[in-house]
Scaffold this active site. Structure first.
Site, mmCIF file in Angstrom:
data_model
loop_
_atom_site.group_PDB
_atom_site.id
_atom_site.type_symbol
_atom_site.label_atom_id
_atom_site.label_comp_id
_atom_site.label_asym_id
_atom_site.label_seq_id
_atom_site.Cartn_x
_atom_site.Cartn_y
_atom_site.Cartn_z
ATOM 1 N N TYR A 107 -12.134 -2.667 -3.670
ATOM 2 C CA TYR A 107 -12.728 -2.790 -2.329
ATOM 3 C C TYR A 107 -14.266 -2.769 -2.373
ATOM 4 O O TYR A 107 -14.897 -2.367 -1.392
ATOM 5 C CB TYR A 107 -12.208 -1.668 -1.426
ATOM 6 C CG TYR A 107 -10.805 -1.935 -0.877
ATOM 7 C CD1 TYR A 107 -10.515 -3.081 -0.140
ATOM 8 C CD2 TYR A 107 -9.770 -1.018 -1.075
ATOM 9 C CE1 TYR A 107 -9.242 -3.323 0.365
ATOM 10 C CE2 TYR A 107 -8.484 -1.264 -0.572
ATOM 11 C CZ TYR A 107 -8.241 -2.417 0.150
ATOM 12 O OH TYR A 107 -6.977 -2.658 0.656
ATOM 13 N N LYS A 117 0.835 -1.200 0.000
ATOM 14 C CA LYS A 117 0.000 0.000 0.000
ATOM 15 C C LYS A 117 0.876 1.259 0.000
ATOM 16 O O LYS A 117 2.102 1.176 0.227
ATOM 17 C CB LYS A 117 -0.935 -0.062 1.212
ATOM 18 C CG LYS A 117 -1.903 -1.266 1.158
ATOM 19 C CD LYS A 117 -2.836 -1.301 2.358
ATOM 20 C CE LYS A 117 -3.820 -2.448 2.250
ATOM 21 N NZ LYS A 117 -4.765 -2.490 3.389
ATOM 22 N N ASN A 141 -1.976 -0.233 7.291
ATOM 23 C CA ASN A 141 -1.428 -1.576 7.530
ATOM 24 C C ASN A 141 -0.540 -2.110 6.405
ATOM 25 O O ASN A 141 -0.301 -3.303 6.298
ATOM 26 C CB ASN A 141 -2.539 -2.552 7.936
ATOM 27 C CG ASN A 141 -3.572 -2.740 6.871
ATOM 28 O OD1 ASN A 141 -3.489 -2.136 5.802
ATOM 29 N ND2 ASN A 141 -4.552 -3.576 7.134
ATOM 30 N N GLU A 145 -8.955 -10.147 -8.419
ATOM 31 C CA GLU A 145 -8.016 -9.041 -8.189
ATOM 32 C C GLU A 145 -6.900 -9.031 -9.231
ATOM 33 O O GLU A 145 -6.498 -7.967 -9.714
ATOM 34 C CB GLU A 145 -7.452 -9.135 -6.766
ATOM 35 C CG GLU A 145 -8.512 -8.848 -5.717
ATOM 36 C CD GLU A 145 -8.097 -9.143 -4.278
ATOM 37 O OE1 GLU A 145 -8.934 -8.956 -3.389
ATOM 38 O OE2 GLU A 145 -6.944 -9.574 -4.059
ATOM 39 N N HIS A 182 -1.676 -5.646 1.358
ATOM 40 C CA HIS A 182 -2.933 -6.359 1.118
ATOM 41 C C HIS A 182 -2.625 -7.733 0.558
ATOM 42 O O HIS A 182 -1.687 -7.877 -0.223
ATOM 43 C CB HIS A 182 -3.779 -5.586 0.085
ATOM 44 C CG HIS A 182 -4.817 -6.447 -0.581
ATOM 45 N ND1 HIS A 182 -6.035 -6.700 -0.008
ATOM 46 C CD2 HIS A 182 -4.786 -7.161 -1.737
ATOM 47 C CE1 HIS A 182 -6.722 -7.530 -0.802
ATOM 48 N NE2 HIS A 182 -5.981 -7.814 -1.862
HETATM 49 P P1 RTP Z 1 -6.766 -6.101 2.893
HETATM 50 O O1 RTP Z 1 -7.985 -6.345 2.024
HETATM 51 O O2 RTP Z 1 -6.219 -4.706 2.757
HETATM 52 O O3 RTP Z 1 -5.729 -7.180 2.768
HETATM 53 O O4 RTP Z 1 -7.254 -6.189 4.367
HETATM 54 P P2 RTP Z 1 -8.088 -7.315 5.078
HETATM 55 O O5 RTP Z 1 -8.671 -8.277 4.098
HETATM 56 O O6 RTP Z 1 -7.189 -7.855 6.127
HETATM 57 O O7 RTP Z 1 -9.220 -6.471 5.746
HETATM 58 P P3 RTP Z 1 -10.592 -5.903 5.188
HETATM 59 O O8 RTP Z 1 -11.611 -6.116 6.230
HETATM 60 O O9 RTP Z 1 -10.861 -6.389 3.799
HETATM 61 O O10 RTP Z 1 -10.286 -4.346 5.144
HETATM 62 C C1 RTP Z 1 -9.588 -3.785 4.071
HETATM 63 C C2 RTP Z 1 -8.721 -2.676 4.554
HETATM 64 O O11 RTP Z 1 -9.523 -1.630 5.081
HETATM 65 C C3 RTP Z 1 -8.843 -0.986 6.123
HETATM 66 N N1 RTP Z 1 -9.659 -1.032 7.332
HETATM 67 N N2 RTP Z 1 -9.798 -0.017 8.127
HETATM 68 N N3 RTP Z 1 -11.724 -0.085 11.165
HETATM 69 C C4 RTP Z 1 -10.984 0.445 10.232
HETATM 70 O O12 RTP Z 1 -10.632 1.598 10.259
HETATM 71 C C5 RTP Z 1 -10.582 -0.413 9.128
HETATM 72 N N4 RTP Z 1 -10.933 -1.668 8.955
HETATM 73 C C6 RTP Z 1 -10.335 -2.077 7.812
HETATM 74 C C7 RTP Z 1 -7.518 -1.686 6.319
HETATM 75 O O13 RTP Z 1 -6.519 -0.996 5.557
HETATM 76 C C8 RTP Z 1 -7.795 -3.042 5.722
HETATM 77 O O14 RTP Z 1 -6.600 -3.666 5.301
#
Ligand code: RTP
Length: 150
Positions: A52, A12, A115, A129, A118
């Site tokens: 997303y 990212k 974070n 993707e 991804h």
């Molecule tokens: P990613 O898609 O980025 O690998 O992350 P992930 O599957 O682990 O998590 P996901 O639930 O799909 O969330 C995507 C990205 O959104 C941001 N996020 N912010 N509470 C918050 O502020 C929050 N929750 C999620 C994070 O950057 C997350 O990686």
């Protein structure tokens, strides 16, 4: 599970700007995965909204798109045994504070909204993707020893 399973891994904008690209790539190389596509992309909000799409409606969605559009990302495809699940475990939990030391987020990140990387969460998501980020397709090449070294 197959040795040709592919996952989409993305560094990212904060990971790029904190100069963590080499370290993250090294972890995937050293684990034994094969890099089959890589490029630096400054994505538009529209493109990121497609990536997303499942999160549209979440309160953090506008901030997430702004963060991801703030600078270039490194878009990559890694191939190898169980690459989707193993890639996710190498990244750590979504919230870096819950990521164990030794994982990428556990070693290099603190906040869920920053974070640094991804990884696809299923083989089906990986296929979608990869098609979204590499519409031009992926170059195929063969490593002479890949059948027995992994
Ligand atoms: P990613 O898609 O980025 O690998 O992350 P992930 O599957 O682990 O998590 P996901 O639930 O799909 O969330 C995507 C990205 O959104 C941001 N996020 N912010 N509470 C918050 O502020 C929050 N929750 C999620 C994070 O950057 C997350 O990686």
């Amino acid at each position: 599970m197959s040795i040709t399973e592919r996952t989409y891994i993305m560094i990212k904008p904060d990971g790029v700007q904190r100069n963590l690209v080499g370290k993250i790539i090294t972890r995937f190389e050293e684990r034994g995965f094969k890099l089959i596509a890589l490029k630096l992309v400054h994505a538009t909000p529209e493109h990121l909204e497609k990536h997303y799409a499942d999160l549209k409606g979440k309160p953090f969605f506008p901030g997430l798109i702004k963060y991801m559009a703030a600078g270039p990302v490194v878009a990559m495809v890694w191939q190898g045994l169980d690459s989707v699940k193993t890639g996710r475990s190498m990244l750590g939990a979504t919230n870096p504070l819950q990521s164990p030391p030794g994982s990428i987020r556990g070693d290099f990140a603190l906040a869920v909204g920053r974070n640094i990387c991804h990884g696809s969460d299923s083989v089906e998501s990986a296929e979608k993707e990869i098609a979204l980020w590499f519409p031009e397709g992926i170059i195929q090449y063969t490593n002479a020893q890949e059948q027995w070294i992994f």
